[in-house]
Structures are given as C-alpha cells and as structure tokens.
Design a protein around this motif. Sequence first.
Motif: not given
Length: 154
Positions: A93-97, A101-111, A147-149
């Motif tokens: 159930k928590w996988r999408a959330e 979060r992972i996407d947001a952290l990767q974007r933050l790291r990359d930017r 995050p992209a979502t």
Amino acid sequence: MGSLPNLLTIGDVAARSGIPHTALRFYEEKGLISSLRTSGNQRRYPRSVLRRLAFIRAAQRIGLSLEDVRAALAELPEGRTPTKADWSRLSRKWRAELETRIDALQRLRDRLTGCIGCGCLSLRTCGLHNPEDRMADAGPGAPRLKPATEGGTT
C-alpha cells in the motif's frame, strides 16, 4: 537466559526495544500500543508489544508518519501483533508513496549538486535559477524539485 514473562514493565520494554520510557508513554497516549495497569497503577505490557514496537520503528524508518502507522495498526484485530504477512500487505500500500518520496529526493539531489559542489551559488549556472519567473506557470513552490507525480519539471 530465561524466557520473558508474559507481562513486561515499562523498564523491561524500554530495555528490550531500545525505545525510551517517554516514547513508550507517548505511543500509548497516541493509541499505538496499550498496557494493563496493576493495582498500584503501574503499566504492564504484553510481550507482543515488542513486535508492535519493531513494526512502528520500521515504518518510521521508511518515512511514514505516526498517523500512517496508527491507521495501519487499526486494520489489525485488537491486540494482534503484526506479522510478516501484515508488513508485506501494508508495504504494498505504501509503495506508491515511497516511490514519490524517492523521486523527490533524487530530483533534489540532482538539482542541488552543482550548487553544493561549487559553493558559489552562481545564478548563471544554477539549475534552480528562474529568470523572469518563467516557472510561474508550473505552480507554486520549486517545480524542479517536486516529484513528477506532483507536477515536477526537469
């Protein structure tokens, strides 16, 4: 080493779980765990509380709020200890959330790497620089870090 008794004192639970007394009382106040009271009004926890506490800590480590944890535990029959199957079902159930979060952290790291790497915060090379507010159409906040979502842009 002998086996644990069926009912544990708050000190026993704190020692076995590594969770401070204050946090145990807080979790109980929030309805995450429960205890029985002796005639002297001392807390006694069923031994199964140790698994509930491990479940709570694991959920917190992956970034879930205590409200999320409470909702998950509320799905279990009263007093039942979470099992491996419970964790598996809830984690799906928590996988999408978590992916968000992972996407947001990767974007933050990359930017932010460029700014953190050079230390100058140069507006000429900063990936977050927004001349003439061109990013306004993407909504409030920093859309390149979202995050992209949630409408994040590259």
